[in-house]
Design a protein around this motif. Structure first.
Motif, PDB file in Angstrom:
ATOM      1  N   VAL A 136     -19.211  43.222 -31.191  1.00  0.00           N
ATOM      2  CA  VAL A 136     -18.600  43.330 -30.005  1.00  0.00           C
ATOM      3  C   VAL A 136     -18.681  41.714 -29.484  1.00  0.00           C
ATOM      4  CG1 VAL A 136     -18.637  44.225 -27.635  1.00  0.00           C
ATOM      5  CG2 VAL A 136     -19.292  45.678 -29.700  1.00  0.00           C
ATOM      6  N   ASN A 137     -17.468  41.356 -29.023  1.00  0.00           N
ATOM      7  CA  ASN A 137     -17.732  39.853 -28.520  1.00  0.00           C
ATOM      8  C   ASN A 137     -17.425  39.997 -26.923  1.00  0.00           C
ATOM      9  OD1 ASN A 137     -17.111  38.445 -30.733  1.00  0.00           O
ATOM     10  ND2 ASN A 137     -15.224  38.653 -30.734  1.00  0.00           N
ATOM     11  N   ALA A 138     -18.478  38.991 -26.209  1.00  0.00           N
ATOM     12  CA  ALA A 138     -18.295  39.190 -24.811  1.00  0.00           C
ATOM     13  C   ALA A 138     -17.760  37.615 -24.612  1.00  0.00           C
ATOM     14  CB  ALA A 138     -19.844  39.018 -24.302  1.00  0.00           C
ATOM     15  N   TYR A 139     -16.826  37.623 -23.456  1.00  0.00           N
ATOM     16  CA  TYR A 139     -16.239  36.570 -22.997  1.00  0.00           C
ATOM     17  C   TYR A 139     -16.110  36.364 -21.570  1.00  0.00           C
ATOM     18  CZ  TYR A 139     -12.335  40.045 -22.480  1.00  0.00           C
ATOM     19  OH  TYR A 139     -11.587  40.811 -21.679  1.00  0.00           O
ATOM     20  N   VAL A 140     -15.625  35.249 -21.148  1.00  0.00           N
ATOM     21  CA  VAL A 140     -15.148  34.846 -19.703  1.00  0.00           C
ATOM     22  C   VAL A 140     -13.729  34.492 -19.705  1.00  0.00           C
ATOM     23  CG1 VAL A 140     -15.635  33.281 -17.685  1.00  0.00           C
ATOM     24  CG2 VAL A 140     -17.583  34.157 -19.150  1.00  0.00           C
ATOM     25  N   ASP A 141     -13.032  35.248 -19.160  1.00  0.00           N
ATOM     26  CA  ASP A 141     -11.560  35.048 -19.097  1.00  0.00           C
ATOM     27  C   ASP A 141     -11.426  34.074 -17.766  1.00  0.00           C
ATOM     28  OD1 ASP A 141      -8.816  35.182 -18.881  1.00  0.00           O
ATOM     29  OD2 ASP A 141      -8.740  37.348 -18.679  1.00  0.00           O
ATOM     30  N   PHE A 142     -10.838  32.766 -18.360  1.00  0.00           N
ATOM     31  CA  PHE A 142     -10.616  31.880 -17.333  1.00  0.00           C
ATOM     32  C   PHE A 142      -9.187  32.079 -16.652  1.00  0.00           C
ATOM     33  CE2 PHE A 142     -13.177  28.999 -20.211  1.00  0.00           C
ATOM     34  CZ  PHE A 142     -14.388  29.082 -19.423  1.00  0.00           C
ATOM     35  N   GLY A 143      -8.554  32.698 -17.142  1.00  0.00           N
ATOM     36  CA  GLY A 143      -7.061  33.126 -16.427  1.00  0.00           C
ATOM     37  C   GLY A 143      -7.362  33.812 -15.158  1.00  0.00           C
ATOM     38  N   THR A 144      -8.489  34.575 -15.134  1.00  0.00           N
ATOM     39  CA  THR A 144      -8.820  35.235 -13.715  1.00  0.00           C
ATOM     40  C   THR A 144      -9.655  34.130 -13.041  1.00  0.00           C
ATOM     41  OG1 THR A 144     -10.919  36.188 -14.465  1.00  0.00           O
ATOM     42  CG2 THR A 144      -8.626  37.270 -15.077  1.00  0.00           C
ATOM     43  N   LEU A 145      -9.784  32.822 -13.002  1.00  0.00           N
ATOM     44  CA  LEU A 145     -10.476  32.068 -12.241  1.00  0.00           C
ATOM     45  C   LEU A 145      -9.515  31.911 -10.988  1.00  0.00           C
ATOM     46  CD1 LEU A 145     -12.955  30.245 -12.526  1.00  0.00           C
ATOM     47  CD2 LEU A 145     -11.427  28.364 -13.269  1.00  0.00           C
TER      48      LEU A 145
ATOM     49  N   ASP B 178      -0.769  32.207 -25.872  1.00  0.00           N
ATOM     50  CA  ASP B 178      -1.922  31.569 -25.435  1.00  0.00           C
ATOM     51  C   ASP B 178      -3.114  32.428 -24.900  1.00  0.00           C
ATOM     52  OD1 ASP B 178      -0.591  29.156 -25.822  1.00  0.00           O
ATOM     53  OD2 ASP B 178       0.615  29.234 -23.912  1.00  0.00           O
ATOM     54  N   LEU B 179      -4.086  31.712 -25.035  1.00  0.00           N
ATOM     55  CA  LEU B 179      -5.515  32.717 -24.538  1.00  0.00           C
ATOM     56  C   LEU B 179      -6.181  32.005 -23.629  1.00  0.00           C
ATOM     57  CD1 LEU B 179      -6.783  33.817 -28.007  1.00  0.00           C
ATOM     58  CD2 LEU B 179      -5.481  35.102 -26.582  1.00  0.00           C
ATOM     59  N   SER B 180      -6.766  32.596 -22.727  1.00  0.00           N
ATOM     60  CA  SER B 180      -7.266  32.009 -21.659  1.00  0.00           C
ATOM     61  C   SER B 180      -8.883  32.441 -21.624  1.00  0.00           C
ATOM     62  CB  SER B 180      -7.039  32.423 -20.219  1.00  0.00           C
ATOM     63  OG  SER B 180      -7.048  33.876 -20.061  1.00  0.00           O
ATOM     64  N   GLN B 181      -9.203  32.987 -22.528  1.00  0.00           N
ATOM     65  CA  GLN B 181     -10.753  33.691 -22.767  1.00  0.00           C
ATOM     66  C   GLN B 181     -11.746  32.533 -23.648  1.00  0.00           C
ATOM     67  OE1 GLN B 181     -10.175  37.242 -24.787  1.00  0.00           O
ATOM     68  NE2 GLN B 181      -9.233  38.249 -23.152  1.00  0.00           N
ATOM     69  N   TYR B 182     -12.986  32.498 -23.121  1.00  0.00           N
ATOM     70  CA  TYR B 182     -13.988  31.759 -23.687  1.00  0.00           C
ATOM     71  C   TYR B 182     -14.861  32.928 -24.301  1.00  0.00           C
ATOM     72  CZ  TYR B 182     -17.996  28.908 -24.869  1.00  0.00           C
ATOM     73  OH  TYR B 182     -18.943  28.279 -25.300  1.00  0.00           O
ATOM     74  N   HIS B 183     -14.796  32.649 -25.552  1.00  0.00           N
ATOM     75  CA  HIS B 183     -15.612  33.896 -26.127  1.00  0.00           C
ATOM     76  C   HIS B 183     -17.151  33.286 -26.507  1.00  0.00           C
ATOM     77  CE1 HIS B 183     -12.905  36.980 -27.422  1.00  0.00           C
ATOM     78  NE2 HIS B 183     -12.034  36.374 -26.747  1.00  0.00           N
ATOM     79  N   ALA B 184     -18.271  33.834 -25.766  1.00  0.00           N
ATOM     80  CA  ALA B 184     -19.124  33.100 -25.600  1.00  0.00           C
ATOM     81  C   ALA B 184     -20.389  33.525 -26.280  1.00  0.00           C
ATOM     82  CB  ALA B 184     -19.657  32.827 -24.124  1.00  0.00           C
ATOM     83  N   ALA B 185     -20.550  34.679 -26.652  1.00  0.00           N
ATOM     84  CA  ALA B 185     -21.340  35.542 -27.316  1.00  0.00           C
ATOM     85  C   ALA B 185     -20.793  36.631 -28.062  1.00  0.00           C
ATOM     86  CB  ALA B 185     -22.503  36.088 -26.213  1.00  0.00           C
ATOM     87  N   ALA B 186     -21.624  36.971 -29.150  1.00  0.00           N
ATOM     88  CA  ALA B 186     -21.162  38.226 -29.942  1.00  0.00           C
ATOM     89  C   ALA B 186     -22.471  39.174 -30.459  1.00  0.00           C
ATOM     90  CB  ALA B 186     -20.448  37.707 -31.186  1.00  0.00           C
ATOM     91  N   GLY B 187     -22.097  40.100 -30.230  1.00  0.00           N
ATOM     92  CA  GLY B 187     -23.520  41.121 -30.785  1.00  0.00           C
ATOM     93  C   GLY B 187     -23.224  42.005 -32.070  1.00  0.00           C
ATOM     94  N   GLU B 188     -24.188  42.011 -32.802  1.00  0.00           N
ATOM     95  CA  GLU B 188     -23.791  42.895 -34.098  1.00  0.00           C
ATOM     96  C   GLU B 188     -24.751  44.079 -33.655  1.00  0.00           C
ATOM     97  OE1 GLU B 188     -22.266  42.645 -37.141  1.00  0.00           O
ATOM     98  OE2 GLU B 188     -21.637  40.758 -36.266  1.00  0.00           O
ATOM     99  N   PHE B 189     -24.176  45.390 -34.005  1.00  0.00           N
ATOM    100  CA  PHE B 189     -24.806  46.645 -33.532  1.00  0.00           C
ATOM    101  C   PHE B 189     -24.866  47.618 -34.798  1.00  0.00           C
ATOM    102  CE2 PHE B 189     -23.262  44.841 -29.609  1.00  0.00           C
ATOM    103  CZ  PHE B 189     -24.274  45.141 -28.830  1.00  0.00           C
ATOM    104  N   GLN B 190     -25.712  48.439 -34.996  1.00  0.00           N
ATOM    105  CA  GLN B 190     -25.789  49.725 -35.620  1.00  0.00           C
ATOM    106  C   GLN B 190     -26.310  50.700 -35.257  1.00  0.00           C
ATOM    107  OE1 GLN B 190     -28.311  49.322 -39.324  1.00  0.00           O
ATOM    108  NE2 GLN B 190     -26.631  50.189 -40.542  1.00  0.00           N
TER     109      GLN B 190
END
Length: 160
Positions: free
Chosen positions: A48-57, A7-19
């Motif tokens: 790189v994905n950025a996420y908010v971990d609802f498991g740490t709420l 089970d995952l508790s993370q909401y992946h809310a943004a992703a960045g592409e880098f070079q």
């Protein structure tokens, strides 16, 4: 074949592409570069994905008012995932080698592992300096606000 499920508790809310471009130089002390040493320009692309971990709420992270009309959210700070290096778009752009290194290169394929490790580190640094975390927090707030308002709540959101 599926080996495991978690089970995952993370909401992946943004992703960045880098070079990024890595300039890695290996010099041999007191030996001219024409004889020994090498310099490599390595182009690395990744995401790189950025996420908010609802498991740490926290326990007080979601509080419904006594009248049941308002919800107050206290969201944890967004975090960054480990970079995902895109091997199909990462490559050695140029490489200069001394004579001795040229002969050693004939013995077998080059070891690119250190370039990949350095590239992941630089991609992580680039993501850390970007606005990716803020974007993830904003997107999470918008998503939760919309969802809870659709359920009839007034919403107050705070980020810890």
């Amino acid at each position: 074949m599926l080996k495991s499920v978690r089970d995952l508790s993370q909401y992946h809310a943004a992703a960045g592409e880098f070079q990024i471009v890595l300039d890695i130089e290996d010099d041999v002390k007191w030996v001219p570069a024409a004889l020994a040493g090498q310099r490599t320009l390595f182009v690395a692309a990744g995401s790189v994905n950025a996420y908010v971990d609802f498991g740490t709420l926290a326990d007080d992270g979601l509080v419904v008012s006594p009248d049941g009309k308002t919800v107050e959210l206290r969201l944890p700070k967004a975090q960054l995932d480990k970079p995902n290096l895109h091997n199909d778009r990462s490559y050695v752009y140029s490489q200069e080698r001394g004579l001795i290194d040229d002969f050693q290169a004939l013995a077998g394929p080059p070891d690119l592992q250190r370039f990949y490790v350095a590239a992941e580190q630089k991609l992580a640094e680039a993501a850390d300096k970007s606005e990716l975390r803020k974007r993830a927090e904003d997107n999470t707030r918008v998503m939760l606000t919309g969802m809870l308002q659709a359920l009839g709540f007034q919403v107050k959101v705070r980020t810890d």
